[in-house]
Design a protein around this motif. Sequence first.
Motif, PDB file in Angstrom:
ATOM      1  N   LEU A 144      -4.440   6.011 -13.023  1.00  0.00           N
ATOM      2  CA  LEU A 144      -5.585   5.384 -13.149  1.00  0.00           C
ATOM      3  C   LEU A 144      -5.251   3.908 -12.789  1.00  0.00           C
ATOM      4  N   LEU A 145      -4.295   3.250 -13.329  1.00  0.00           N
ATOM      5  CA  LEU A 145      -3.700   1.845 -13.079  1.00  0.00           C
ATOM      6  C   LEU A 145      -3.550   1.530 -11.705  1.00  0.00           C
ATOM      7  N   ILE A 146      -2.466   2.597 -11.209  1.00  0.00           N
ATOM      8  CA  ILE A 146      -1.936   2.440  -9.892  1.00  0.00           C
ATOM      9  C   ILE A 146      -3.125   2.411  -8.807  1.00  0.00           C
ATOM     10  N   GLY A 147      -4.041   3.365  -9.135  1.00  0.00           N
ATOM     11  CA  GLY A 147      -5.307   3.728  -8.194  1.00  0.00           C
ATOM     12  C   GLY A 147      -6.166   2.462  -8.235  1.00  0.00           C
ATOM     13  N   ALA A 148      -6.427   1.693  -9.224  1.00  0.00           N
ATOM     14  CA  ALA A 148      -7.042   0.548  -9.402  1.00  0.00           C
ATOM     15  C   ALA A 148      -6.445  -0.570  -8.580  1.00  0.00           C
ATOM     16  N   SER A 149      -5.181  -0.611  -8.725  1.00  0.00           N
ATOM     17  CA  SER A 149      -4.477  -1.790  -7.866  1.00  0.00           C
ATOM     18  C   SER A 149      -4.618  -1.370  -6.346  1.00  0.00           C
ATOM     19  N   LEU A 150      -4.348  -0.161  -6.084  1.00  0.00           N
ATOM     20  CA  LEU A 150      -4.751   0.210  -4.558  1.00  0.00           C
ATOM     21  C   LEU A 150      -5.988   0.068  -4.247  1.00  0.00           C
ATOM     22  N   LEU A 151      -7.163   0.280  -4.754  1.00  0.00           N
ATOM     23  CA  LEU A 151      -8.500  -0.184  -4.513  1.00  0.00           C
ATOM     24  C   LEU A 151      -8.610  -1.702  -4.278  1.00  0.00           C
ATOM     25  N   VAL A 152      -8.063  -2.128  -5.097  1.00  0.00           N
ATOM     26  CA  VAL A 152      -8.505  -3.718  -4.848  1.00  0.00           C
ATOM     27  C   VAL A 152      -7.622  -4.218  -3.608  1.00  0.00           C
ATOM     28  N   ILE A 153      -6.388  -3.863  -3.232  1.00  0.00           N
ATOM     29  CA  ILE A 153      -5.848  -4.301  -2.185  1.00  0.00           C
ATOM     30  C   ILE A 153      -6.521  -3.691  -0.797  1.00  0.00           C
ATOM     31  N   LEU A 154      -7.047  -2.368  -0.888  1.00  0.00           N
ATOM     32  CA  LEU A 154      -7.650  -1.970   0.233  1.00  0.00           C
ATOM     33  C   LEU A 154      -8.917  -2.504   0.413  1.00  0.00           C
ATOM     34  N   PHE A 185       0.839 -13.007  -3.149  1.00  0.00           N
ATOM     35  CA  PHE A 185      -0.563 -12.140  -3.761  1.00  0.00           C
ATOM     36  C   PHE A 185      -0.055 -10.792  -4.087  1.00  0.00           C
ATOM     37  N   TYR A 186       0.519 -10.281  -2.986  1.00  0.00           N
ATOM     38  CA  TYR A 186       0.835  -8.642  -3.154  1.00  0.00           C
ATOM     39  C   TYR A 186       1.883  -8.656  -4.032  1.00  0.00           C
ATOM     40  N   ALA A 187       2.854  -9.453  -4.178  1.00  0.00           N
ATOM     41  CA  ALA A 187       4.240  -9.372  -5.145  1.00  0.00           C
ATOM     42  C   ALA A 187       3.353  -9.543  -6.403  1.00  0.00           C
ATOM     43  N   LEU A 188       2.377 -10.462  -6.686  1.00  0.00           N
ATOM     44  CA  LEU A 188       1.727 -10.596  -8.044  1.00  0.00           C
ATOM     45  C   LEU A 188       1.041  -9.316  -8.429  1.00  0.00           C
ATOM     46  N   MET A 189       0.240  -8.689  -7.588  1.00  0.00           N
ATOM     47  CA  MET A 189      -0.472  -7.643  -7.692  1.00  0.00           C
ATOM     48  C   MET A 189       0.662  -6.521  -8.063  1.00  0.00           C
ATOM     49  N   LEU A 190       1.789  -6.266  -7.626  1.00  0.00           N
ATOM     50  CA  LEU A 190       2.818  -5.222  -7.936  1.00  0.00           C
ATOM     51  C   LEU A 190       3.291  -5.830  -9.058  1.00  0.00           C
ATOM     52  N   ALA A 191       3.558  -6.841  -9.747  1.00  0.00           N
ATOM     53  CA  ALA A 191       4.202  -7.128 -10.695  1.00  0.00           C
ATOM     54  C   ALA A 191       3.433  -6.905 -12.056  1.00  0.00           C
ATOM     55  N   VAL A 192       1.773  -7.132 -11.960  1.00  0.00           N
ATOM     56  CA  VAL A 192       0.757  -6.547 -12.814  1.00  0.00           C
ATOM     57  C   VAL A 192       0.953  -5.211 -12.915  1.00  0.00           C
ATOM     58  N   VAL A 216       0.834  -1.169  -0.126  1.00  0.00           N
ATOM     59  CA  VAL A 216      -0.031   0.261  -0.157  1.00  0.00           C
ATOM     60  C   VAL A 216       0.894   1.144  -0.008  1.00  0.00           C
ATOM     61  N   GLY A 217       1.805   1.031   1.016  1.00  0.00           N
ATOM     62  CA  GLY A 217       2.643   2.429   0.833  1.00  0.00           C
ATOM     63  C   GLY A 217       3.601   2.695  -0.399  1.00  0.00           C
ATOM     64  N   GLY A 218       3.895   1.663  -0.944  1.00  0.00           N
ATOM     65  CA  GLY A 218       4.752   1.665  -2.277  1.00  0.00           C
ATOM     66  C   GLY A 218       3.839   2.234  -3.377  1.00  0.00           C
ATOM     67  N   LEU A 219       2.510   1.750  -3.370  1.00  0.00           N
ATOM     68  CA  LEU A 219       1.831   2.242  -4.361  1.00  0.00           C
ATOM     69  C   LEU A 219       1.310   3.541  -4.194  1.00  0.00           C
ATOM     70  N   LEU A 220       1.198   4.171  -3.013  1.00  0.00           N
ATOM     71  CA  LEU A 220       0.795   5.612  -2.667  1.00  0.00           C
ATOM     72  C   LEU A 220       1.984   6.394  -3.054  1.00  0.00           C
ATOM     73  N   LEU A 221       3.223   5.972  -2.612  1.00  0.00           N
ATOM     74  CA  LEU A 221       4.268   6.748  -2.991  1.00  0.00           C
ATOM     75  C   LEU A 221       4.418   6.851  -4.677  1.00  0.00           C
ATOM     76  N   THR A 222       4.281   5.781  -5.458  1.00  0.00           N
ATOM     77  CA  THR A 222       4.499   6.021  -6.756  1.00  0.00           C
ATOM     78  C   THR A 222       3.334   6.695  -7.482  1.00  0.00           C
ATOM     79  N   LEU A 223       2.118   6.574  -6.818  1.00  0.00           N
ATOM     80  CA  LEU A 223       1.150   7.387  -7.267  1.00  0.00           C
ATOM     81  C   LEU A 223       1.535   9.174  -7.166  1.00  0.00           C
TER      82      LEU A 223
END
Length: 246
Positions: free
Chosen positions: A81-91, A109-116, A44-51
């Motif tokens: 948009l894509l990063i936000g969608a991944s973040l929403l799925v995880i949350l 699972f989290y590693a695969l989500m990040l890879a996607v 979650v932190g990595g996706l937020l930082l990337t966003l």
Amino acid sequence: MQDVLTSVKWFEPELILTGVLLLVVLVDSTLAAWRNVAARVLTVGGLLLTLVRVVELRGVSGEIFSGMAVVDPLASFFKALLIGASLLVILAFTFRNSRELHGLGQGEFYALMLAVTISNVLMATANDLAMLYLALEMVSITSYVMVAYMKGDRMSNEASLKYILFGAVSTGTMLYGLSLLYGLTGNTSLPAIRDFLAAGLTDANRLAVYAIALLVFAGFGFKTAAVPFHFWCPDVYQGAPTPVTA
């Protein structure tokens, strides 16, 4: 050298995601009791930082890595948009409350989500046929694994097998079309291909372009479940875990 440094600077969102992915894999490889919580927090932190970094680069425009990728406002929009969608799925879900994923490994699972997510972001920045194809295949291969995440469930395994078979056919079809496109234009750069097509076509070239468009769009149609290439979709969606389908 300056071009390389600029490319790396503008490529920071992808580098952040890659670093977080490696950290999640490293944390999950430990036997500590807190590894699942740490993997979720890191993701979650990595996706937020990337966003945040994508938003900061929204006004930047230019090619990077010798034209293989491009950074511009449109690419930044789709990245966000894509990063936000991944973040929403995880949350939106937790393993504890998931009937399908309860008891399964969380770090994977989290590693695969990040890879996607990385693959999707690379696809949004692609400025070359090679980059576009590799990013799309990274999404597909990771998705095959995620669909079969419930490895003890027969329907999940069946869905993954069907997905792989249809994906292989669509990949071959699309790749053949892309190879013909390269043979026609003599270039894999998307701007160069655009300029070639805009310059006008002979009757023979026009027929070849129609055939190429049919092959490429058929391949993309299978991968995106676009009508009329969507008949594999219900079985795969039924067998895949709900977060993966999302």
